[in-house]
Design a protein around this motif. Structure first.
Motif, PDB file in Angstrom:
ATOM      1  N   ALA A  37       0.825  -1.211   0.000  1.00  0.00           N
ATOM      2  CA  ALA A  37       0.000   0.000   0.000  1.00  0.00           C
ATOM      3  C   ALA A  37       0.858   1.259   0.000  1.00  0.00           C
ATOM      4  O   ALA A  37       0.545   2.236  -0.685  1.00  0.00           O
ATOM      5  N   GLU A  38       1.952   1.255   0.777  1.00  0.00           N
ATOM      6  CA  GLU A  38       2.819   2.430   0.773  1.00  0.00           C
ATOM      7  C   GLU A  38       3.446   2.640  -0.601  1.00  0.00           C
ATOM      8  O   GLU A  38       3.547   3.778  -1.072  1.00  0.00           O
ATOM      9  N   LYS A  39       3.859   1.565  -1.261  1.00  0.00           N
ATOM     10  CA  LYS A  39       4.437   1.709  -2.595  1.00  0.00           C
ATOM     11  C   LYS A  39       3.416   2.265  -3.574  1.00  0.00           C
ATOM     12  O   LYS A  39       3.735   3.138  -4.399  1.00  0.00           O
ATOM     13  N   LEU A  40       2.182   1.786  -3.490  1.00  0.00           N
ATOM     14  CA  LEU A  40       1.136   2.315  -4.376  1.00  0.00           C
ATOM     15  C   LEU A  40       0.972   3.819  -4.160  1.00  0.00           C
ATOM     16  O   LEU A  40       0.915   4.595  -5.123  1.00  0.00           O
ATOM     17  N   ILE A  41       0.906   4.241  -2.904  1.00  0.00           N
ATOM     18  CA  ILE A  41       0.694   5.654  -2.585  1.00  0.00           C
ATOM     19  C   ILE A  41       1.872   6.505  -3.039  1.00  0.00           C
ATOM     20  O   ILE A  41       1.698   7.541  -3.682  1.00  0.00           O
ATOM     21  N   THR A  42       3.075   6.078  -2.695  1.00  0.00           N
ATOM     22  CA  THR A  42       4.246   6.899  -3.022  1.00  0.00           C
ATOM     23  C   THR A  42       4.494   6.944  -4.521  1.00  0.00           C
ATOM     24  O   THR A  42       4.898   7.987  -5.052  1.00  0.00           O
ATOM     25  N   ASP A  43       4.243   5.848  -5.227  1.00  0.00           N
ATOM     26  CA  ASP A  43       4.381   5.863  -6.691  1.00  0.00           C
ATOM     27  C   ASP A  43       3.378   6.829  -7.314  1.00  0.00           C
ATOM     28  O   ASP A  43       3.696   7.568  -8.249  1.00  0.00           O
ATOM     29  N   HIS A  44       2.158   6.819  -6.786  1.00  0.00           N
ATOM     30  CA  HIS A  44       1.107   7.706  -7.305  1.00  0.00           C
ATOM     31  C   HIS A  44       1.484   9.169  -7.096  1.00  0.00           C
ATOM     32  O   HIS A  44       1.372   9.988  -8.017  1.00  0.00           O
ATOM     33  N   ALA A  53       4.527  10.411  -6.544  1.00  0.00           N
ATOM     34  CA  ALA A  53       5.734  10.744  -7.303  1.00  0.00           C
ATOM     35  C   ALA A  53       5.431  10.979  -8.774  1.00  0.00           C
ATOM     36  O   ALA A  53       6.060  11.833  -9.417  1.00  0.00           O
ATOM     37  N   ARG A  54       4.470  10.259  -9.302  1.00  0.00           N
ATOM     38  CA  ARG A  54       4.109  10.430 -10.708  1.00  0.00           C
ATOM     39  C   ARG A  54       3.442  11.788 -10.941  1.00  0.00           C
ATOM     40  O   ARG A  54       3.713  12.463 -11.946  1.00  0.00           O
ATOM     41  N   GLY A  79      11.994  16.975  -0.581  1.00  0.00           N
ATOM     42  CA  GLY A  79      11.457  17.590  -1.784  1.00  0.00           C
ATOM     43  C   GLY A  79      11.942  19.018  -1.930  1.00  0.00           C
ATOM     44  O   GLY A  79      12.605  19.566  -1.049  1.00  0.00           O
ATOM     45  N   SER A  80      11.580  19.623  -3.031  1.00  0.00           N
ATOM     46  CA  SER A  80      11.972  21.014  -3.291  1.00  0.00           C
ATOM     47  C   SER A  80      10.775  21.941  -3.444  1.00  0.00           C
ATOM     48  O   SER A  80      10.941  23.136  -3.661  1.00  0.00           O
ATOM     49  N   SER A  81       9.546  21.407  -3.317  1.00  0.00           N
ATOM     50  CA  SER A  81       8.335  22.192  -3.588  1.00  0.00           C
ATOM     51  C   SER A  81       7.771  22.881  -2.359  1.00  0.00           C
ATOM     52  O   SER A  81       6.885  23.723  -2.461  1.00  0.00           O
ATOM     53  N   GLY A  82       8.245  22.496  -1.158  1.00  0.00           N
ATOM     54  CA  GLY A  82       7.640  22.980   0.085  1.00  0.00           C
ATOM     55  C   GLY A  82       6.530  22.100   0.594  1.00  0.00           C
ATOM     56  O   GLY A  82       6.014  22.309   1.696  1.00  0.00           O
ATOM     57  N   VAL A  83       6.157  21.078  -0.189  1.00  0.00           N
ATOM     58  CA  VAL A  83       5.108  20.132   0.202  1.00  0.00           C
ATOM     59  C   VAL A  83       5.753  18.820   0.627  1.00  0.00           C
ATOM     60  O   VAL A  83       6.665  18.315  -0.038  1.00  0.00           O
ATOM     61  N   ARG A  84       5.280  18.270   1.750  1.00  0.00           N
ATOM     62  CA  ARG A  84       5.703  16.937   2.171  1.00  0.00           C
ATOM     63  C   ARG A  84       4.467  16.123   2.503  1.00  0.00           C
ATOM     64  O   ARG A  84       3.570  16.581   3.203  1.00  0.00           O
TER      65      ARG A  84
END
Length: 274
Positions: free
Chosen positions: A60-67, A69-70, A87-92
């Motif tokens: 489940a974590e891989k599904l979420i993080t892949d989604h 990241a895409r 990250g570099s966007s200010g969002v985590r």
């Protein structure tokens, strides 16, 4: 509901983050609900032999993080099962892919997917997906809290003696023993205690009026980020020890009028230390 309004330039950004969180949480929830193996077992342990990870937590974590990241490759990640990226966007994104793993392992229904988005260190979006309840809980900073699209309403504050209070326990024996002593002292002072096994569900239940209050020691950021925002946007107060924010030392959630006496009681009982 929070009275803090989102700045006009933030509204679209919050909406985008909410959409990503909702989609990821629903996909992960469906995977966990529909893909649970009949022979599901423990894949690893963490703080103790009873603090478990299953193959489905990891999937489940891989599904979420892949989604994420895409769709948002410049964002940071913090996940319970090891996902970590600056990250570099200010969002985590703060992710608990399966909150209530022991419940899930045993086939009990109180488990959830919890996803929060922080902007410059502040949680601005939170989603808790509870597939076995058929409910999605969502909150946006300054924008309220919804359950399946309907405004969430916390209960009016009862007196402490009439409060139904949720809590949870850690997995290390010494901490559990200390937490049991707190419950032993608190139980005669409240209506009753509930222990569901998912901090995210307990926090949203305060926001929905299914619990009057909730407290727990030992939560991690991924355990509380989304649920804490939901509870606050539904009109509850959250915090830790007096004057402090909710943290691993102590997390407390309740409506004003109940929050203060419960927090003080927990302070006197030493609920913030083992």
């Amino acid at each position: 509901m929070s009275t803090q309004a989102s700045p006009p330039d933030r509204t679209a950004q919050y909406a985008e983050l909410l959409g990503v969180a909702l989609d990821a949480a629903r996909r992960a929830g469906a995977l966990l609900r529909d893909g649970r193996p009949a022979d599901l077992g423990v894949a690893a342990t963490k703080s103790s032999q009873v603090d478990v990870v299953t193959e489905m937590d990891i999937a489940a974590e891989k599904l979420i993080t892949d989604h994420i990241a895409r769709l948002r490759p410049d964002d940071g990640l913090l996940g319970e099962e090891g996902a970590s990226r600056a990250g570099s966007s200010g969002v985590r994104w703060v992710i608990d892919p399966l909150d209530g793993t022991v419940n899930y392992l045993y086939g009990l229904p109180s488990w959830s997917v919890s996803i929060a988005a922080e902007l410059d260190g502040e949680v601005v979006v939170g989603v808790v997906e509870a597939p076995m309840r058929g409910e999605t809980y969502q909150a946006v900073l300054g924008g309220g809290a919804l359950v399946n699209g309907v405004q969430a309403r916390r209960r009016p504050a009862p007196e402490l003696a009439q409060a139904l209070v949720g809590t949870g326990f850690g997995y290390v024996a010494e901490r559990r023993a200390a937490q049991a002593e707190v419950v032993r002292a608190l139980l005669p002072q409240v209506r009753d205690i509930r222990r569901a096994g998912s901090a995210a569900i307990d926090l949203v239940d305060v926001g929905c009026g299914r619990l009057d209050a909730y407290y727990e020691r030992g939560l991690n950021p991924w355990d509380l980020a989304a649920g804490d925002l939901f509870a606050r946007e539904a009109g509850a107060l959250t915090g830790g020890r007096p004057g402090e924010r909710a943290s691993g030392d102590l997390t407390v959630a309740a409506p004003a009028g109940l929050f203060e006496p419960l927090q003080q009681c927990l302070e006197e009982l030493g609920a913030w230390h083992d």
